[in-house]
Write an enzyme that holds these catalytic residues in place. Structure first.
Site, PDB file in Angstrom:
ATOM      1  N   SER A  25       0.831  -1.216   0.000  1.00 33.68           N
ATOM      2  CA  SER A  25       0.000   0.000   0.000  1.00 33.68           C
ATOM      3  C   SER A  25       0.859   1.257   0.000  1.00 33.68           C
ATOM      4  O   SER A  25       0.348   2.372   0.018  1.00 33.68           O
ATOM      5  CB  SER A  25      -0.916   0.002   1.222  1.00 33.68           C
ATOM      6  OG  SER A  25      -0.146  -0.145   2.404  1.00 33.68           O
ATOM      7  N   ASN A 112      -2.708  -1.703  13.843  1.00 29.20           N
ATOM      8  CA  ASN A 112      -4.162  -1.509  13.736  1.00 29.20           C
ATOM      9  C   ASN A 112      -4.624  -0.202  14.380  1.00 29.20           C
ATOM     10  O   ASN A 112      -5.409   0.547  13.792  1.00 29.20           O
ATOM     11  CB  ASN A 112      -4.908  -2.689  14.367  1.00 29.20           C
ATOM     12  CG  ASN A 112      -4.608  -3.993  13.651  1.00 29.20           C
ATOM     13  OD1 ASN A 112      -3.931  -3.989  12.621  1.00 29.20           O
ATOM     14  ND2 ASN A 112      -5.095  -5.098  14.183  1.00 29.20           N
ATOM     15  N   THR A 157     -38.480  26.886 -13.085  1.00 27.66           N
ATOM     16  CA  THR A 157     -38.833  25.577 -12.528  1.00 27.66           C
ATOM     17  C   THR A 157     -39.050  24.695 -13.758  1.00 27.66           C
ATOM     18  O   THR A 157     -39.565  25.171 -14.778  1.00 27.66           O
ATOM     19  CB  THR A 157     -40.111  25.614 -11.669  1.00 27.66           C
ATOM     20  OG1 THR A 157     -41.203  26.012 -12.492  1.00 27.66           O
ATOM     21  CG2 THR A 157     -39.990  26.596 -10.506  1.00 27.66           C
ATOM     22  N   HIS A 158     -38.641  23.462 -13.677  1.00 24.38           N
ATOM     23  CA  HIS A 158     -38.692  22.542 -14.836  1.00 24.38           C
ATOM     24  C   HIS A 158     -37.924  23.096 -16.037  1.00 24.38           C
ATOM     25  O   HIS A 158     -38.258  22.782 -17.177  1.00 24.38           O
ATOM     26  CB  HIS A 158     -40.133  22.245 -15.260  1.00 24.38           C
ATOM     27  CG  HIS A 158     -41.041  21.888 -14.128  1.00 24.38           C
ATOM     28  ND1 HIS A 158     -41.255  20.602 -13.713  1.00 24.38           N
ATOM     29  CD2 HIS A 158     -41.768  22.674 -13.291  1.00 24.38           C
ATOM     30  CE1 HIS A 158     -42.095  20.596 -12.678  1.00 24.38           C
ATOM     31  NE2 HIS A 158     -42.409  21.847 -12.404  1.00 24.38           N
ATOM     32  N   SER A 279     -12.321  24.695 -29.739  1.00 21.99           N
ATOM     33  CA  SER A 279     -12.556  23.418 -30.398  1.00 21.99           C
ATOM     34  C   SER A 279     -11.467  23.236 -31.450  1.00 21.99           C
ATOM     35  O   SER A 279     -11.027  24.200 -32.075  1.00 21.99           O
ATOM     36  CB  SER A 279     -13.935  23.430 -31.044  1.00 21.99           C
ATOM     37  OG  SER A 279     -13.962  22.531 -32.123  1.00 21.99           O
ATOM     38  N   LYS A 285     -16.127  28.151 -31.557  1.00 19.15           N
ATOM     39  CA  LYS A 285     -16.566  27.613 -30.259  1.00 19.15           C
ATOM     40  C   LYS A 285     -15.607  27.890 -29.119  1.00 19.15           C
ATOM     41  O   LYS A 285     -14.401  27.843 -29.278  1.00 19.15           O
ATOM     42  CB  LYS A 285     -16.758  26.089 -30.378  1.00 19.15           C
ATOM     43  CG  LYS A 285     -18.062  25.728 -31.036  1.00 19.15           C
ATOM     44  CD  LYS A 285     -18.267  24.240 -31.050  1.00 19.15           C
ATOM     45  CE  LYS A 285     -18.622  23.733 -29.668  1.00 19.15           C
ATOM     46  NZ  LYS A 285     -18.769  22.272 -29.678  1.00 19.15           N
ATOM     47  N   ASN A 287     -15.509  26.109 -25.483  1.00 18.54           N
ATOM     48  CA  ASN A 287     -16.195  25.066 -24.713  1.00 18.54           C
ATOM     49  C   ASN A 287     -15.983  25.253 -23.210  1.00 18.54           C
ATOM     50  O   ASN A 287     -14.870  25.547 -22.777  1.00 18.54           O
ATOM     51  CB  ASN A 287     -15.666  23.687 -25.121  1.00 18.54           C
ATOM     52  CG  ASN A 287     -15.918  23.408 -26.587  1.00 18.54           C
ATOM     53  OD1 ASN A 287     -16.926  23.853 -27.137  1.00 18.54           O
ATOM     54  ND2 ASN A 287     -14.994  22.691 -27.213  1.00 18.54           N
ATOM     55  N   GLU A 292     -17.743  21.409 -17.328  1.00 18.85           N
ATOM     56  CA  GLU A 292     -18.120  20.044 -17.724  1.00 18.85           C
ATOM     57  C   GLU A 292     -17.344  19.005 -16.909  1.00 18.85           C
ATOM     58  O   GLU A 292     -17.885  17.981 -16.502  1.00 18.85           O
ATOM     59  CB  GLU A 292     -17.825  19.830 -19.210  1.00 18.85           C
ATOM     60  CG  GLU A 292     -18.719  20.647 -20.130  1.00 18.85           C
ATOM     61  CD  GLU A 292     -18.210  20.575 -21.565  1.00 18.85           C
ATOM     62  OE1 GLU A 292     -18.676  19.697 -22.299  1.00 18.85           O
ATOM     63  OE2 GLU A 292     -17.333  21.388 -21.930  1.00 18.85           O
ATOM     64  N   GLN A 324      -7.519  -1.659   4.556  1.00 17.03           N
ATOM     65  CA  GLN A 324      -6.468  -0.946   3.822  1.00 17.03           C
ATOM     66  C   GLN A 324      -7.051  -0.248   2.588  1.00 17.03           C
ATOM     67  O   GLN A 324      -6.503   0.734   2.102  1.00 17.03           O
ATOM     68  CB  GLN A 324      -5.379  -1.938   3.417  1.00 17.03           C
ATOM     69  CG  GLN A 324      -4.234  -1.324   2.662  1.00 17.03           C
ATOM     70  CD  GLN A 324      -3.058  -2.287   2.578  1.00 17.03           C
ATOM     71  OE1 GLN A 324      -2.426  -2.591   3.576  1.00 17.03           O
ATOM     72  NE2 GLN A 324      -2.780  -2.775   1.383  1.00 17.03           N
ATOM     73  N   LYS A 327      -8.182   3.830   1.979  1.00 17.39           N
ATOM     74  CA  LYS A 327      -7.367   5.021   1.742  1.00 17.39           C
ATOM     75  C   LYS A 327      -7.508   5.611   0.342  1.00 17.39           C
ATOM     76  O   LYS A 327      -7.634   6.821   0.185  1.00 17.39           O
ATOM     77  CB  LYS A 327      -5.903   4.723   2.037  1.00 17.39           C
ATOM     78  CG  LYS A 327      -5.665   4.589   3.508  1.00 17.39           C
ATOM     79  CD  LYS A 327      -4.325   4.023   3.835  1.00 17.39           C
ATOM     80  CE  LYS A 327      -4.380   3.349   5.187  1.00 17.39           C
ATOM     81  NZ  LYS A 327      -5.291   2.175   5.233  1.00 17.39           N
TER      82      LYS A 327
HETATM   83  N1  ARG Z   1      -1.499  -1.032   5.693  1.00 19.32           N
HETATM   84  C1  ARG Z   1      -2.397  -1.451   6.715  1.00 19.32           C
HETATM   85  C2  ARG Z   1      -3.740  -0.701   6.555  1.00 19.32           C
HETATM   86  O1  ARG Z   1      -3.757   0.274   5.917  1.00 19.32           O
HETATM   87  C3  ARG Z   1      -1.834  -1.157   8.050  1.00 19.32           C
HETATM   88  C4  ARG Z   1      -2.357  -2.010   9.150  1.00 19.32           C
HETATM   89  C5  ARG Z   1      -1.915  -3.408   8.959  1.00 19.32           C
HETATM   90  N2  ARG Z   1      -2.283  -4.208  10.069  1.00 19.32           N
HETATM   91  C6  ARG Z   1      -2.145  -5.545  10.044  1.00 19.32           C
HETATM   92  N3  ARG Z   1      -2.521  -6.162  11.087  1.00 19.32           N
HETATM   93  N4  ARG Z   1      -1.681  -6.156   8.990  1.00 19.32           N
HETATM   94  O2  ARG Z   1      -4.742  -1.105   7.079  1.00 19.32           O
END
Ligand code: ARG
Length: 463
Positions: A25, A112, A157-158, A279, A285, A287, A292, A324, A327
């Site tokens: 990660s 954790n 409206t509409h 364009s 044009k 744009n 958008e 994980q 993120k």
């Molecule tokens: N990269 C992990 C996450 O984002 C970190 C925590 C990992 N904990 C574990 N017990 N493997 O959740």
């Protein structure tokens, strides 16, 4: 300093020599480096204060962490994907810098509770940033409202002309939407403002730690009540992406109106060249690409929301590696929403208002029909009956190809005996200024609304 290869997590964490790419990660959780270091510094200081590790070791660890932050910020940090994530990269580097004492940092904590704390700190900052930028957008809307106080246009409206309104009233409607978004991010901030550290892997830690001290060091207002919940709770992330999604829905509405209003058919506004592009084939044009793209990117953020909700669905307690996956949606929702708020601000700040076209459009057609019905009602007719007379009147106009403004008093009188000469006093301005109730479009009300918006925008937060 030399380090014992057996202790350094670089060699022992996973029991296999390489982490597979699949579990890595680092490429995205690198973004948490600042939070991770802050959390580790606060934790190390607490371990020293509580005499769980020696003062000397605590100081050594803190100095190593500061060094690591400098390395990262000067692009000198030796990132190593084999170490999977940001936490292991920093810890392993700490071994290289200070030696085996680095192994003491992970006393009384787990990745954790560490990662849950990091992401909460990150979300708190993200909320502040989104709020600050939304306020800038609100300020731009507010100055448009202030600078165009006398501009009227048709309200729709509409997407059919409904009743005349002041342009300022229209812009202030967006001010309200963005204010609610701000309030939602403030609530999200509060949800994130609870520190999990001390929960360990799931059940708490068997050391005499001082959670309150760490929370104060990190600027958390509360500490979590339940260690199982604390390592698995990601509600605040759902709230964050949800608040961002709602903001995107508002931005997409604004963008859609900008696209429509800047079309040749409406021509209510012109966009500055900076926010349009030519364009490649049609030279005439310009744009409205920025608007958008904001409209389009709304889909991405909704996707992030569905993504996180689906990751969380049905997870058993407590921490699972699925988490994980929280993120990338968080970072993407933040980056996208922030970029869209900034672009919307740029567009709004540089809008050119074609006030004459708006005004003419407000004066044409049957936009005053409701006002004429109200006129009859005020003369004593039940509103439903006034409505029937108005339908007759507009059929009469349509047959002759005339606007309401082109109908003579005699024609009015021939349709209903309740009409008298003063029917000709009904005008766009009179209609607008008759909406003299809180929340209405009269000039007085708008001036008040602008005053209130100024007060709202100057509220300090967080205290
Ligand atoms: N990269 C992990 C996450 O984002 C970190 C925590 C990992 N904990 C574990 N017990 N493997 O959740």
């Amino acid at each position: 300093m030399s380090s014992n290869k057996e202790i350094n997590p670089a060699s022992s964490a996973r029991g296999s020599e390489l982490a597979s790419n699949f579990t890595v990660s680092l490429n995205f959780d690198k973004r948490l480096y600042k939070q991770d270091i802050l959390v580790s510094i606060a934790h190390a200081k607490m371990l020293g204060k509580q005499e769980i590790i020696s003062d000397e070791d605590s100081k050594l660890i803190v100095s190593g962490l500061i060094k690591i932050q400098k390395e990262i910020e000067s692009d000198k940090f030796p990132w190593d994907e084999k170490l999977e994530d940001i936490h292991m990269n920093i810890e392993s580097r700490l071994f290289e810098i200070i030696g085996n004492q680095a192994g003491k940092l992970h006393t009384a904590r787990s990745r954790n509770d560490q990662v849950a704390t990091d992401i909460r700190l990150w979300i708190k900052d993200a909320c502040i940033n989104l709020i600050e930028n939304s306020k800038k957008l609100q300020l731009s809307l507010l100055s448009l409202a202030k600078n165009n106080l006398n501009v009227s246009l048709p309200g729709y409206t509409h997407l059919q002309k409904a009743q005349p309104i002041l342009l300022s009233h229209h812009f202030l409607a967006y001010f309200e939407m963005f204010q609610r978004d701000i309030e939602r991010w403030k609530k999200t901030y509060n949800s994130a403002d609870v520190m999990p550290l001390g929960s360990g892997a799931i059940s708490g830690v068997p050391y005499n730690i001082d959670r309150k001290y760490v929370a104060e060091e990190l600027g958390f207002s509360f500490i979590s009540n339940n260690s199982i919940d604390a390592v698995s709770d990601r509600d605040f992330i759902v709230e964050f992406i949800s608040a961002s999604s709602i903001c995107m829905s508002h931005l997409s509405k604004l963008s859609e109106e900008i696209v429509i209003w800047s079309s040749d058919e409406f021509n209510f506004i012109s966009l500055s060249d900076e926010y349009t592009s030519g364009s490649s084939i049609m030279p005439q044009k310009r744009n409205p690409d920025f608007a958008e793209l904001i409209r389009g990117k709304t889909g991405r953020v909704y996707g992030d929301l569905i993504g996180i909700l689906t990751v969380l669905k049905g997870l058993p307690l407590s921490y699972n590696r699925d988490l994980q996956e929280d993120k990338e949606s968080t970072f993407d929702a933040y980056d996208t929403t922030l970029a869209c708020i900034k672009s919307a601000n740029g567009i709004v700040k540089n809008l050119i208002i074609n006030d004459k076209i708006m005004k003419t459009s407000a004066e044409k057609g049957f936009i005053l029909a409701t006002d004429i019905a109200d006129y009859l009602t005020k003369k004593g007719l039940p509103f439903r009956q006034s409505h029937i007379i108005m339908t007759k009147l507009s059929n009469h106009c349509k047959k002759l190809g005339k606007d309401l403004s082109e109908i003579s008093v005699e024609e009015y009188k021939s349709i209903s005996k309740f009409f008298s000469d003063d029917v000709k006093n009904i005008s766009v301005n009179q209609s607008i200024n008759s909406r003299e109730i809180k929340g209405g479009t009269s000039l007085n009300q708008i001036k008040n609304a602008i005053k209130n918006a100024n007060i709202t925008i100057n509220q300090k937060w967080p205290k």
